[in-house]
Design a protein around this motif. Structure first.
Motif, PDB file in Angstrom:
ATOM      1  N   VAL A 352       0.841  -1.205   0.000  1.00 24.29           N
ATOM      2  CA  VAL A 352       0.000   0.000   0.000  1.00 24.29           C
ATOM      3  C   VAL A 352       0.875   1.253   0.000  1.00 24.29           C
ATOM      4  N   LEU A 353       0.754   2.032  -1.053  1.00 22.35           N
ATOM      5  CA  LEU A 353       1.473   3.311  -1.149  1.00 22.35           C
ATOM      6  C   LEU A 353       0.574   4.415  -0.599  1.00 22.35           C
ATOM      7  N   ASP A 354       1.155   5.392   0.094  1.00 19.57           N
ATOM      8  CA  ASP A 354       0.352   6.558   0.457  1.00 19.57           C
ATOM      9  C   ASP A 354       0.321   7.458  -0.790  1.00 19.57           C
ATOM     10  N   PRO A 355      -0.521   8.482  -0.835  1.00 19.46           N
ATOM     11  CA  PRO A 355      -0.609   9.285  -2.069  1.00 19.46           C
ATOM     12  C   PRO A 355       0.717   9.927  -2.490  1.00 19.46           C
ATOM     13  N   HIS A 356       1.587  10.253  -1.529  1.00 26.73           N
ATOM     14  CA  HIS A 356       2.867  10.880  -1.889  1.00 26.73           C
ATOM     15  C   HIS A 356       3.824   9.857  -2.499  1.00 26.73           C
ATOM     16  N   ALA A 357       3.937   8.696  -1.846  1.00 24.24           N
ATOM     17  CA  ALA A 357       4.797   7.643  -2.399  1.00 24.24           C
ATOM     18  C   ALA A 357       4.263   7.174  -3.750  1.00 24.24           C
ATOM     19  N   ALA A 358       2.932   7.236  -3.933  1.00 22.70           N
ATOM     20  CA  ALA A 358       2.371   6.832  -5.229  1.00 22.70           C
ATOM     21  C   ALA A 358       2.849   7.785  -6.326  1.00 22.70           C
ATOM     22  N   VAL A 359       2.963   9.059  -5.999  1.00 21.33           N
ATOM     23  CA  VAL A 359       3.521  10.013  -6.972  1.00 21.33           C
ATOM     24  C   VAL A 359       4.975   9.615  -7.272  1.00 21.33           C
ATOM     25  N   GLY A 360       5.693   9.186  -6.256  1.00 22.87           N
ATOM     26  CA  GLY A 360       7.065   8.720  -6.455  1.00 22.87           C
ATOM     27  C   GLY A 360       7.115   7.480  -7.342  1.00 22.87           C
ATOM     28  N   TYR A 361       6.187   6.572  -7.116  1.00 20.09           N
ATOM     29  CA  TYR A 361       6.121   5.352  -7.939  1.00 20.09           C
ATOM     30  C   TYR A 361       5.877   5.722  -9.399  1.00 20.09           C
ATOM     31  N   LEU A 362       4.899   6.611  -9.616  1.00 23.21           N
ATOM     32  CA  LEU A 362       4.596   7.041 -10.984  1.00 23.21           C
ATOM     33  C   LEU A 362       5.797   7.737 -11.620  1.00 23.21           C
ATOM     34  N   GLY A 363       6.535   8.483 -10.799  1.00 24.95           N
ATOM     35  CA  GLY A 363       7.725   9.157 -11.311  1.00 24.95           C
ATOM     36  C   GLY A 363       8.728   8.149 -11.855  1.00 24.95           C
ATOM     37  N   LEU A 364       8.965   7.092 -11.068  1.00 28.17           N
ATOM     38  CA  LEU A 364       9.923   6.068 -11.498  1.00 28.17           C
ATOM     39  C   LEU A 364       9.412   5.358 -12.758  1.00 28.17           C
ATOM     40  N   GLU A 365       8.112   5.062 -12.750  1.00 23.92           N
ATOM     41  CA  GLU A 365       7.521   4.363 -13.892  1.00 23.92           C
ATOM     42  C   GLU A 365       7.637   5.203 -15.171  1.00 23.92           C
ATOM     43  N   LYS A 366       7.330   6.484 -15.040  1.00 27.23           N
ATOM     44  CA  LYS A 366       7.391   7.344 -16.232  1.00 27.23           C
ATOM     45  C   LYS A 366       8.832   7.546 -16.691  1.00 27.23           C
ATOM     46  N   ALA A 367       9.756   7.616 -15.727  1.00 26.28           N
ATOM     47  CA  ALA A 367      11.166   7.765 -16.107  1.00 26.28           C
ATOM     48  C   ALA A 367      11.641   6.501 -16.827  1.00 26.28           C
ATOM     49  N   ARG A 368      11.181   5.343 -16.355  1.00 23.15           N
ATOM     50  CA  ARG A 368      11.564   4.095 -17.029  1.00 23.15           C
ATOM     51  C   ARG A 368      10.978   4.049 -18.433  1.00 23.15           C
ATOM     52  N   ALA A 369       9.739   4.502 -18.561  1.00 24.82           N
ATOM     53  CA  ALA A 369       9.113   4.514 -19.895  1.00 24.82           C
ATOM     54  C   ALA A 369       9.886   5.434 -20.837  1.00 24.82           C
ATOM     55  N   ALA A 370      10.549   6.450 -20.250  1.00 26.21           N
ATOM     56  CA  ALA A 370      11.327   7.382 -21.073  1.00 26.21           C
ATOM     57  C   ALA A 370      12.765   6.885 -21.277  1.00 26.21           C
TER      58      ALA A 370
END
Ligand SMILES: *Cc1c(COP(=O)(O)O)cnc(C)c1O
Length: 435
Positions: A352-370
């Motif tokens: 379970v991610l809190d909303p802030h860590a979820a933004v961090g998760y999305l950041g990593l995911e988007k950076a990987r996609a890039a």
């Protein structure tokens, strides 16, 4: 080691002066004159853990003014909770920074700064008064950080009816050296009152005041400790370098990461993960830095339109946007993406991610996609139970309120109601002082 002001590089002060005043006289931020380099590989191989690494780093920044044994004690008392690194998926870790008393990473900075200030005051015969205007979370980390620190009094101002029940309980139930004032006004009124107090000749004649917001250099120093300890732990496991995704608002946490890297920590890339408050991300992507007004989001501790640590980031990157963009990849995401991410990650891996860590998760995911490859660490900045209202809409019944917060809800509120007039605050501060 001296600290210089970003507004005037010739304005060099001691660590004590930089920490006691917070901001330079012209309102700009202090930076360390030098960043000492550590032999990272040797430290990692020796198995250096958070307290030892923290003491080494603190010595590099403050060792000329605080002796080693005292600094080790400050670090040990301040960071008296773990920062576990949890592998949630192959090559992806969450560095859980929420095991301190307020269940958010700000405990690192607030607790360390409180003890450093307390140390500098150890022989003073009057106490220091910390004034804090808060809209919620910062105030509770500061209050907890300074709770029972000798020689320091804290006066918190918060807007009546504008903080959550839980936040109010966290601000008002400590007592002892922590005084909470409930202001019949807005957060801006609280800030105005605090600012007026700092320049009021009668107040400053009878007491020494300081602020404890995130611009204080003493809050940044301990925010480099956990990057180093996480990188050291992974290094020992044969992972030489990782990227860090940092959920960001005022960018103090990311500044701590850059400091760690300048000290010798290997890091592939930093990801500045933001919500809709994306002025730094837009800067990284080529527009001018334009602070905006704040947009409310579900990751509300990151709702900052004008990040106060931006000048420090730029300074650490040789004042060059190109250099910063090489090291820092910027991502912003919407509340919809954040909620969907919390649900998706829970369904996929049970974390379970809190909303802030979820933004961090999305950041990593988007950076990987890039195209960013390799292992990544997401900074888990808050316990999901702190954001139970949001979590309940996304994952009903999955998260419960942590026991420490349940206890806080049961304690009696101790707050004094004051008007939004500066004179009323001043009467309170001056008469309380003489009482
Ligand atoms: C303060 C905070 C942030 C943002 O940290 P900055 O250092 O201001 O960038 C992120 N998450 C949580 C939970 C916070 O409290």
């Amino acid at each position: 080691m001296k600290y210089y002001s970003l507004g005037n590089r010739h304005d060099l002060v001691s660590a004590e002066a930089a920490i006691r005043s917070g901001l330079a006289p012209d309102g700009s931020l202090y930076m360390p004159e030098r960043i000492l380099s550590l032999d990272f590989a040797a430290l990692a191989e020796a198995g250096a853990a958070l307290p030892e690494l923290g003491t080494r780093v603190a010595q590099a920044f403050l060792g000329e003014e605080i002796e080693e044994a005292a600094l080790a004690g400050i670090v040990r008392e301040a960071i008296n909770f773990p920062a576990p690194l949890i592998e949630i998926e192959p090559h992806t870790w969450v560095l859980e920074l929420f095991h301190g008393p307020t269940l958010a990473f700000k405990d690192f900075g607030a607790r360390f700064m409180a003890r450093v200030l307390g140390h500098f005051r150890r022989n003073a015969d009057t106490s220091l008064t910390v004034l804090v205007a808060t809209s919620g979370d910062t105030g509770s980390a500061v209050a907890q950080g300074f709770y029972r620190v000798p020689g320091v009094e804290v006066v918190l101002l918060y807007p009546k009816g504008m903080v959550s029940k839980l936040q109010e309980q966290q601000l008002t139930t400590l007592g002892e050296n922590i005084t909470a004032l409930e202001v019949a006004g807005s957060f801006d009124d609280c800030q105005r009152i605090v600012k007026s107090a700092f320049v009021d000749p009668e107040i400053t004649a009878c007491m020494e005041l300081t602020s404890a917001n995130s611009i204080n250099i003493a809050r940044l120093i301990p925010q480099s400790f956990y990057y180093l300890s996480a990188a050291a732990e992974l290094f020992q496991r044969g992972i030489p370098s990782v990227s860090f995704s940092v959920p960001s608002g005022n960018f103090g946490n990311l500044t701590g990461g850059l400091l760690a890297k300048r000290m010798g920590m290997p890091a592939s890339r930093f990801i500045a993960a933001t919500n809709a408050n994306d002025s730094v991300v837009r800067f990284l992507n080529g527009t001018d830095f334009e602070p905006t007004s704040t947009i409310p989001t579900i990751s509300n501790a990151m709702d900052v339109g004008n990040p106060s640590n931006f000048p420090r980031l730029l300074e650490l990157c040789a004042r060059s946007r190109t250099a910063m963009a090489e090291e820092v990849f910027g991502v912003s995401c919407s509340d919809e993406e954040t909620k969907a991410c919390i649900e998706r990650v829970y369904r996929k891996v049970g974390y379970v991610l809190d909303p802030h860590a979820a933004v961090g998760y999305l950041g990593l995911e988007k950076a990987r996609a890039a195209g960013l490859n390799g292992p990544g660490v997401i900074l888990g900045t808050a316990h999901p139970g702190k954001f139970i209202d949001t979590l309940d809409t996304v994952l009903p019944g999955v998260v419960s309120l942590p026991e420490t917060l349940q206890q806080v809800l049961r304690l009696p509120k101790q707050a004094r109601l004051i008007s939004d007039r500066f004179e009323d605050f001043k009467d309170f501060l001056v008469s309380e002082r003489q009482a």
